[in-house]
Design an enzyme around this catalytic site. Sequence first.
Site, PDB file in Angstrom:
ATOM      1  N   ASP A 237       0.880  -1.171   0.000  1.00 51.38           N
ATOM      2  CA  ASP A 237       0.000   0.000   0.000  1.00 51.38           C
ATOM      3  C   ASP A 237       0.918   1.221   0.000  1.00 51.38           C
ATOM      4  OD1 ASP A 237      -1.512   2.230   0.736  1.00 51.38           O
ATOM      5  OD2 ASP A 237      -2.741   1.144   2.170  1.00 51.38           O
ATOM      6  N   HIS A 256      -6.073  11.772  -9.106  1.00 46.76           N
ATOM      7  CA  HIS A 256      -7.449  12.278  -9.209  1.00 46.76           C
ATOM      8  C   HIS A 256      -8.406  11.567  -8.250  1.00 46.76           C
ATOM      9  CE1 HIS A 256      -9.320   9.366 -12.450  1.00 46.76           C
ATOM     10  NE2 HIS A 256      -8.706   8.709 -11.510  1.00 46.76           N
ATOM     11  N   ASN A 303     -17.693  12.358 -11.681  1.00 48.01           N
ATOM     12  CA  ASN A 303     -17.596  10.942 -11.316  1.00 48.01           C
ATOM     13  C   ASN A 303     -16.692  10.742 -10.114  1.00 48.01           C
ATOM     14  OD1 ASN A 303     -18.403   8.217 -11.939  1.00 48.01           O
ATOM     15  ND2 ASN A 303     -16.261   7.857 -12.452  1.00 48.01           N
TER      16      ASN A 303
END
Length: 346
Positions: A237, A256, A303
């Site tokens: 991670d 983003h 979105n």
Amino acid sequence: MGSTEDLDYPQIIVQYSNGFLVSKVMFTACELGVFDLLLESGKPLSSDAIATYLGASSMGMKRLLDACVGLKLLAVEMTKEGALYRNTEISNIYLTKSSPKSQYHIMMYYSNTVYLCWQYLADAVREGRNQYDKVFGVSSNDPFGAMYRSDEEMLKFMAGQNSVWSICGRDVLAAFDLSPFTQIYDLGGGGGALAQECVSLYPNSTVTIYDLPKVVQVAKEQFVSPEEHQITFHEGDFFNDTIPEAELYILSKILHDWDDDKCKQLLAKVYKACKPGGGVLLVESLLNEDKSGPVETQLYSMNMLVQTEGKERTAAEYSKLLEAAGFGVIQVKRTGKLYDAVLGRK
């Protein structure tokens, strides 16, 4: 000054109102296998034949096929026996599963996941957060936990992202000459399509895909052949684990997903790990500096609201994030396609 008649149901309102209907026609034809069947048949077929092959009603299939003709996804030929349907070049290339440039998987991801989230767009605007809790009953605090809520969903998402890079990957990787960078880490590289494009374009490079352990496992099993020796994997991670040293880091559609603070945190880690003279390549859809467009990027930003913690940004906003992390000599290249490239150097 024009009369009020000029404003009666203007065409642009009709087009926008029908946008959802257009998308669902295309998604449904993909899901039912219309384009695949017509490709495999090698000849035009009647609506009755298509309906029989696909286990659909004759009436429903006829209407679906005619709508696809209207959308120029199918062509129709009138014969003595009746109407015969065939694929257009666009549907053969982009809507059949077997095509190297197939967009089938991203279509299914949009149809079965994205559109469900967009039903709650008004709530997302009111609340300023993603809507996974309402749609899927999973926590909104972990967007990727929601996206990867099952092995099936994770596979769909990864296949969808791979299909995007099959048509956009080379454009963003060729935006700058990356040949001086031979040791590359693709952070959040998923199914590996961008890494595959990278080693194809720059044969002297090696690319390590850094992603979550379960993503890496699926990538190895489903997408990246063991024979591709220039591509390796690193499980972890990248927000919580160390980032190994490399010459270039690729962050494609990563920033983003996150707010500015998370982006700064990640870029600071990348800068610390980066070799002197190395760099970071951001692959994102860039907004105009005045946020006036492109409309596709504006819609992507909506979105991000319903699905993530992030947003789409301008080149200046990405440059500011890179500068805050220590990167300099920042270059921006708009590709004219869906995604653009920003390169920062250490």
